[in-house]
Design an enzyme around this catalytic site. Structure first.
Site, PDB file in Angstrom:
ATOM      1  N   ARG A 120      -5.760   8.191  -2.383  1.00 46.36           N
ATOM      2  CA  ARG A 120      -4.675   8.062  -1.401  1.00 46.36           C
ATOM      3  C   ARG A 120      -3.905   9.380  -1.337  1.00 46.36           C
ATOM      4  NH1 ARG A 120      -1.158   3.036  -2.599  1.00 46.36           N
ATOM      5  NH2 ARG A 120      -2.975   1.900  -1.826  1.00 46.36           N
ATOM      6  N   ARG A 163       6.765   6.136  -4.367  1.00 46.30           N
ATOM      7  CA  ARG A 163       5.552   6.503  -3.626  1.00 46.30           C
ATOM      8  C   ARG A 163       5.885   7.379  -2.413  1.00 46.30           C
ATOM      9  NH1 ARG A 163       1.617   2.195  -4.279  1.00 46.30           N
ATOM     10  NH2 ARG A 163       1.752   1.481  -6.425  1.00 46.30           N
ATOM     11  N   LYS A 209       5.736  -0.309  -9.156  1.00 45.67           N
ATOM     12  CA  LYS A 209       5.748   0.581  -7.994  1.00 45.67           C
ATOM     13  C   LYS A 209       7.114   0.565  -7.302  1.00 45.67           C
ATOM     14  CE  LYS A 209       2.289  -1.541  -5.891  1.00 45.67           C
ATOM     15  NZ  LYS A 209       1.388  -2.220  -4.938  1.00 45.67           N
ATOM     16  N   LYS A 267       9.038   1.872  -3.487  1.00 44.48           N
ATOM     17  CA  LYS A 267       8.746   2.417  -2.158  1.00 44.48           C
ATOM     18  C   LYS A 267      10.028   2.676  -1.353  1.00 44.48           C
ATOM     19  CE  LYS A 267       4.379  -0.067  -2.003  1.00 44.48           C
ATOM     20  NZ  LYS A 267       3.590  -1.101  -1.315  1.00 44.48           N
ATOM     21  N   CYS A 285      -5.062  -5.248   6.360  1.00 44.22           N
ATOM     22  CA  CYS A 285      -5.251  -4.417   5.171  1.00 44.22           C
ATOM     23  C   CYS A 285      -6.741  -4.144   4.970  1.00 44.22           C
ATOM     24  CB  CYS A 285      -4.682  -5.126   3.947  1.00 44.22           C
ATOM     25  SG  CYS A 285      -5.706  -6.507   3.431  1.00 44.22           S
ATOM     26  N   CYS A 342     -11.492  -3.385  -1.957  1.00 43.15           N
ATOM     27  CA  CYS A 342     -10.320  -3.821  -2.708  1.00 43.15           C
ATOM     28  C   CYS A 342     -10.705  -4.878  -3.739  1.00 43.15           C
ATOM     29  CB  CYS A 342      -9.257  -4.377  -1.769  1.00 43.15           C
ATOM     30  SG  CYS A 342      -7.832  -4.950  -2.719  1.00 43.15           S
ATOM     31  N   CYS A 348      -5.394 -11.018   0.664  1.00 44.00           N
ATOM     32  CA  CYS A 348      -4.827 -11.710  -0.503  1.00 44.00           C
ATOM     33  C   CYS A 348      -3.310 -11.700  -0.324  1.00 44.00           C
ATOM     34  CB  CYS A 348      -5.264 -11.020  -1.802  1.00 44.00           C
ATOM     35  SG  CYS A 348      -4.233  -9.635  -2.298  1.00 44.00           S
ATOM     36  N   CYS A 390      -0.307  -6.221   1.791  1.00 43.98           N
ATOM     37  CA  CYS A 390      -0.395  -4.793   2.124  1.00 43.98           C
ATOM     38  C   CYS A 390      -0.219  -4.489   3.617  1.00 43.98           C
ATOM     39  CB  CYS A 390      -1.711  -4.223   1.626  1.00 43.98           C
ATOM     40  SG  CYS A 390      -1.863  -4.301  -0.166  1.00 43.98           S
TER      41      CYS A 390
HETATM   42 FE1  SRM Z   1      -1.187  -2.407  -1.209  1.00 43.65          FE
HETATM   43  C1  SRM Z   1      -2.438  -3.144  -4.258  1.00 43.65           C
HETATM   44  C2  SRM Z   1      -4.118  -1.153  -0.227  1.00 43.65           C
HETATM   45  C3  SRM Z   1       0.354  -1.024   1.444  1.00 43.65           C
HETATM   46  C4  SRM Z   1       1.517  -4.453  -1.715  1.00 43.65           C
HETATM   47  N1  SRM Z   1      -2.945  -2.147  -2.124  1.00 43.65           N
HETATM   48  C5  SRM Z   1      -3.258  -2.470  -3.410  1.00 43.65           C
HETATM   49  C6  SRM Z   1      -4.645  -1.939  -3.798  1.00 43.65           C
HETATM   50  C7  SRM Z   1      -4.442  -0.581  -4.403  1.00 43.65           C
HETATM   51  C8  SRM Z   1      -5.496  -2.863  -4.678  1.00 43.65           C
HETATM   52  C9  SRM Z   1      -5.446  -2.679  -6.163  1.00 43.65           C
HETATM   53  O1  SRM Z   1      -4.355  -2.642  -6.768  1.00 43.65           O
HETATM   54  O2  SRM Z   1      -6.530  -2.620  -6.744  1.00 43.65           O
HETATM   55  C10 SRM Z   1      -5.286  -1.836  -2.385  1.00 43.65           C
HETATM   56  C11 SRM Z   1      -6.392  -0.828  -2.232  1.00 43.65           C
HETATM   57  C12 SRM Z   1      -7.414  -1.327  -1.228  1.00 43.65           C
HETATM   58  C13 SRM Z   1      -8.386  -0.306  -0.814  1.00 43.65           C
HETATM   59  O3  SRM Z   1      -9.604  -0.511  -1.049  1.00 43.65           O
HETATM   60  O4  SRM Z   1      -7.994   0.688  -0.223  1.00 43.65           O
HETATM   61  C14 SRM Z   1      -4.062  -1.686  -1.512  1.00 43.65           C
HETATM   62  N2  SRM Z   1      -1.754  -1.206   0.264  1.00 43.65           N
HETATM   63  C15 SRM Z   1      -3.038  -0.882   0.565  1.00 43.65           C
HETATM   64  C16 SRM Z   1      -3.139  -0.189   1.904  1.00 43.65           C
HETATM   65  C17 SRM Z   1      -4.216   0.883   1.948  1.00 43.65           C
HETATM   66  C18 SRM Z   1      -3.370  -1.251   2.990  1.00 43.65           C
HETATM   67  C19 SRM Z   1      -3.789  -0.729   4.326  1.00 43.65           C
HETATM   68  O5  SRM Z   1      -4.790  -1.268   4.823  1.00 43.65           O
HETATM   69  O6  SRM Z   1      -3.161   0.167   4.892  1.00 43.65           O
HETATM   70  C20 SRM Z   1      -1.696   0.339   2.021  1.00 43.65           C
HETATM   71  C21 SRM Z   1      -1.516   1.689   1.410  1.00 43.65           C
HETATM   72  C22 SRM Z   1      -0.126   2.184   1.592  1.00 43.65           C
HETATM   73  C23 SRM Z   1       0.112   3.579   1.121  1.00 43.65           C
HETATM   74  O7  SRM Z   1      -0.304   4.507   1.814  1.00 43.65           O
HETATM   75  O8  SRM Z   1       0.774   3.755   0.100  1.00 43.65           O
HETATM   76  C24 SRM Z   1      -0.944  -0.687   1.194  1.00 43.65           C
HETATM   77  N3  SRM Z   1       0.653  -2.618  -0.358  1.00 43.65           N
HETATM   78  C25 SRM Z   1       1.034  -2.043   0.813  1.00 43.65           C
HETATM   79  C26 SRM Z   1       2.209  -2.675   1.312  1.00 43.65           C
HETATM   80  C27 SRM Z   1       2.913  -2.359   2.624  1.00 43.65           C
HETATM   81  C28 SRM Z   1       4.091  -1.450   2.441  1.00 43.65           C
HETATM   82  O9  SRM Z   1       4.338  -0.953   1.345  1.00 43.65           O
HETATM   83  O10 SRM Z   1       4.766  -1.224   3.433  1.00 43.65           O
HETATM   84  C29 SRM Z   1       2.536  -3.683   0.407  1.00 43.65           C
HETATM   85  C30 SRM Z   1       3.683  -4.705   0.564  1.00 43.65           C
HETATM   86  C31 SRM Z   1       5.013  -4.165   0.281  1.00 43.65           C
HETATM   87  C32 SRM Z   1       5.314  -4.246  -1.176  1.00 43.65           C
HETATM   88  O11 SRM Z   1       4.972  -3.312  -1.898  1.00 43.65           O
HETATM   89  O12 SRM Z   1       5.849  -5.269  -1.613  1.00 43.65           O
HETATM   90  C33 SRM Z   1       1.552  -3.626  -0.640  1.00 43.65           C
HETATM   91  N4  SRM Z   1      -0.538  -3.564  -2.751  1.00 43.65           N
HETATM   92  C34 SRM Z   1       0.552  -4.380  -2.739  1.00 43.65           C
HETATM   93  C35 SRM Z   1       0.580  -5.161  -3.952  1.00 43.65           C
HETATM   94  C36 SRM Z   1       1.650  -6.210  -4.337  1.00 43.65           C
HETATM   95  C37 SRM Z   1       2.814  -5.597  -4.987  1.00 43.65           C
HETATM   96  C38 SRM Z   1       3.795  -6.621  -5.514  1.00 43.65           C
HETATM   97  O13 SRM Z   1       4.974  -6.328  -5.593  1.00 43.65           O
HETATM   98  O14 SRM Z   1       3.388  -7.717  -5.891  1.00 43.65           O
HETATM   99  C39 SRM Z   1      -0.570  -4.789  -4.691  1.00 43.65           C
HETATM  100  C40 SRM Z   1      -1.011  -5.326  -6.055  1.00 43.65           C
HETATM  101  C41 SRM Z   1      -0.221  -4.759  -7.195  1.00 43.65           C
HETATM  102  O15 SRM Z   1       0.579  -3.851  -7.059  1.00 43.65           O
HETATM  103  O16 SRM Z   1      -0.423  -5.285  -8.284  1.00 43.65           O
HETATM  104  C42 SRM Z   1      -1.255  -3.798  -3.906  1.00 43.65           C
HETATM  105 FE1  SF4 Z   2      -6.323  -5.723  -1.216  1.00 40.70          FE
HETATM  106 FE2  SF4 Z   2      -4.721  -7.802  -1.073  1.00 40.70          FE
HETATM  107 FE3  SF4 Z   2      -3.812  -5.381  -0.459  1.00 40.70          FE
HETATM  108 FE4  SF4 Z   2      -5.460  -6.550   1.161  1.00 40.70          FE
HETATM  109  S1  SF4 Z   2      -3.420  -7.316   0.633  1.00 40.70           S
HETATM  110  S2  SF4 Z   2      -5.631  -4.411   0.452  1.00 40.70           S
HETATM  111  S3  SF4 Z   2      -6.773  -7.669  -0.198  1.00 40.70           S
HETATM  112  S4  SF4 Z   2      -4.470  -6.022  -2.451  1.00 40.70           S
END
Ligand code: SRM
Ligand code: SF4
Length: 579
Positions: free
Chosen positions: A71, A140, A216, A218, A438, A444, A483, A487
């Site tokens: 990333r 981030r 994390k 943000k 996402c 993922c 899930c 995201c």
């Molecule tokens: Fe996310 C974890 C992809 C924005 C909440 N997110 C992941 C992981 C890294 C999976 C992992 O931990 O193994 C995913 C990688 C998938 C892949 O194959 O690329 C992933 N998140 C993404 C992206 C690429 C989705 C997309 O299609 O654009 C976004 C990358 C953003 C960036 O450039 O930094 C992405 N993730 C978000 C957002 C949206 C936002 O921040 O505006 C959220 C919800 C907001 C938040 O943080 O609450 C988000 N991602 C999560 C979570 C749940 C966090 C939590 O508080 O519970 C996880 C899982 C974790 O952290 O344990 C996660």
């Molecule tokens: Fe993966 Fe769940 Fe985030 Fe989708 S919402 S990219 S399935 S961690």
């Protein structure tokens, strides 16, 4: 209660070094050691495996098809044409030939094998971008409103986004030692602004300390009336308060937003950020540092599922949290100022700004930039980058703005947009243009169901209903995640699908059109393919019975399909009234 396993990993890592270097040198496996897989996240790198191939490889007794997601942090989402060309080249030479524009204004590469990792990071740095702190328990990528209509204040808010991003970057030399060592034996010297608040004696990491944050973190900057960065979904936010069109008076500070939750665990829930108070432009970085420090010291380090700032604020209460922040800042926050958000989407097509420059906002379905025989988007954008003299802006809705095109250059860009089918990309339903999904499968590791590979087809089914009910031009936000981690921020969409199992989704309705209200579960574990039929009567009802200007998210509450979610803690309560 004992500290979570990740706390021990950070503690023993010598400021995020771990044994990553040894792991990179080990050619016997495509993977890294387990603890190092947690540490590389702080360096913007996730180990993954191709889930489509898992069964086949297991049957052949092969290790999973390991590769890495990288990333790239792009503060405020602004990249130069040369940086675009560099990302394009890295995608083709070292990754899977596609670029992913994320929901947080970043680039992602997928499918980078271990032996290509170091070269890729090195080349990203040569392009004057980096991956440090793109993931991990730190602040981030800082997002910032990219709306060209507000270009008069864009430079100022982008400056804040960049300043916060730089100020809150980890200071450890680990990133440079591991990824940027060119073999010359010369240590790359990095300099950072000193912390503004002097309360920790840790020379290596003066803001974070060796345990970094509990989870994390943000940050975003928004400029009303556009909430295109979805400020309520983030730990920390700054809402620019303007005087006239072009003067930033200061910022309302927001804290405690987040989307992630776990199915079946009501101790976890999405939550919208609260407005904490108002600060002057010159105070904003200090406030950001103070909020981070309070979370560092008060966040839950035992249970990672409850470690985000949103739970810290639920536990402490907003007033006590504010008091701690103000104590560290050495000044009080002012009373929040009035503001109003209209929507959280992007405005597509051409816009001329106050200087006479042009900007083209391009719909990029689910942020996936790749070539197909019908739509060679990667190639088209490469051709544009070769001649473009302005910049590119990644949006928080996974779209792209080809920005700052001088009047004399517009015809050239327009002709390339037409030639590669990018103008025609907008001849779609307004719902599709308001969609996000996402990544999910196959990369993922947390995905329970498909998302970006499935939502386009699902919308195709819903579009038939939209046509028959005359809603083709109504922008109804629709988002899908594989899930419950959220995201694509599905819990603030007017229609949200959240993966439960292969082919099965929870359907949520009633999110605010400007991202200002959480949705509510309407139907659990539905088959994705049944969604158009389930939504059909509701969409027909909306088309027939909505009041003037009424948004779909508001209508489903007024019409009794779901109850309003007023608070994150109520997200799981009073589930459906219909469905
Ligand atoms: Fe996310 C974890 C992809 C924005 C909440 N997110 C992941 C992981 C890294 C999976 C992992 O931990 O193994 C995913 C990688 C998938 C892949 O194959 O690329 C992933 N998140 C993404 C992206 C690429 C989705 C997309 O299609 O654009 C976004 C990358 C953003 C960036 O450039 O930094 C992405 N993730 C978000 C957002 C949206 C936002 O921040 O505006 C959220 C919800 C907001 C938040 O943080 O609450 C988000 N991602 C999560 C979570 C749940 C966090 C939590 O508080 O519970 C996880 C899982 C974790 O952290 O344990 C996660
Ligand atoms: Fe993966 Fe769940 Fe985030 Fe989708 S919402 S990219 S399935 S961690």
């Amino acid at each position: 209660m004992a500290k979570s396993a990740n706390e021990g990993i950070k503690d023993a890592s010598n400021y995020l070094r771990g044994t990553i270097l040894d792991g990179l040198a080990n050619a016997a496996t495509g993977s890294l050691a387990k603890d190092d897989q947690q540490l590389t996240k702080f360096h913007g790198i996730y180990q993954q495996d191709d889930r489509d191939l898992r069964k086949e490889r297991r049957a052949k007794k092969l290790e999973p098809a390991y590769s890495f997601m990288i990333r790239v942090r792009v503060p405020g989402g602004v990249a130069t044409p040369q940086q675009w060309l560099d990302m394009d080249r890295i995608a083709l030479e070292h990754a899977n030939g596609a670029l992913k524009l994320t929901t947080r204004q970043a680039f992602q590469f997928h499918g980078v094998i271990k032996s290509n990792l170091k070269r890729s990071i090195y080349e990203i740095n040569e392009a004057l971008l980096d991956t440090l702190a793109a993931c991990g328990d730190v602040n981030r990528n800082v997002m910032c409103n990219p709306n060209p209509l507000q270009s008069k204040v864009h430079a100022e808010v982008l400056e804040l986004a960049t300043a916060v991003s730089n100020h809150l970057s980890p200071r450890t030399g680990a990133y440079h030692e591991i990824w940027l060592d060119d073999g010359s034996g010369e240590k790359v010297k990095v300099t950072y602004d000193p912390p503004l608040i002097d309360d920790i004696a840790d020379p290596e990491e003066p803001i974070y300390g060796k345990h970094y944050l509990p989870r994390k973190f943000k940050t975003v900057v928004a400029v009303p009336p556009s909430n295109d960065v979805d400020i309520y979904a983030h730990d920390l936010g700054f809402i620019a308060i303007l005087e006239g069109d072009d003067k930033v008076l200061g910022y309302n500070v927001t804290v405690g937003g987040g989307m992630g939750m776990t199915h079946g665990n009501e101790q976890t829930f999405p939550r919208l950020a609260d407005v904490l108070g108002f600060c002057e432009p010159g105070q904003a970085v200090t406030v950001a540092e103070a909020v981070v420090r309070v979370q560092r010291d008060h966040g839950n380090r035992e249970v990672r599922a409850n470690a985000r700032l949103k739970y810290t604020i639920e536990r402490m209460g907003l007033d006590a949290f504010r008091a701690e922040v103000e104590k560290l800042c050495g000044f009080s926050l002012g009373a929040p100022r009035e503001f109003h958000f209209e929507d959280n989407g992007d405005r597509y097509g051409w816009i001329e700004d106050h200087l006479g420059n042009w900007h083209f906002t391009l719909f990029v379905e689910n942020g996936r930039v790749y070539d197909t025989p019908d739509y060679p988007l990667l190639t088209g954008l490469r051709e544009i980058a070769k001649v473009h003299r302005g910049d590119f802006r990644l949006t928080a809705n996974q779209n792209l703005i080809i920005a700052n095109i001088a009047p004399g250059e517009k015809a050239k860009i327009e002709s390339l947009l037409g030639e590669f089918g990018m103008i025609a990309a907008h001849e779609r339903s307004a719902m599709r243009l308001s969609s996000m999904a996402c990544v999910a499968l196959p990369t993922c590791g947390l995905a329970l169901a498909e998302s970006q590979r499935y939502l386009p087809d699902l919308i195709g089914g819903i579009e038939e209903v939209l046509e028959e009910s005359g809603l083709r031009h109504d922008a109804i936000t629709i988002r899908m995640t594989g899930c419950p981690n959220g995201c694509a921020r599905p819990y603030i969409a007017e229609i949200g699908f959240v993966g439960k199992a292969p082919g099965k989704y929870n359907l949520y309705l009633g999110g605010g059109h400007a991202g200002e209200r959480l949705s509510k579960l309407y139907a659990a574990s539905i088959k994705g393919d049944d969604a158009p039929q389930i939504l059909k009567p509701i969409l027909h009802d909306y088309a027939k019975n909505r009041t003037e200007g009424e948004r779909f998210g508001d209508f489903v509450i007024r019409a009794g399909y779901v109850k309003e979610t007023k608070d994150g803690r109520d997200f799981h309560k009073d589930t459906s009234e219909g469905g």
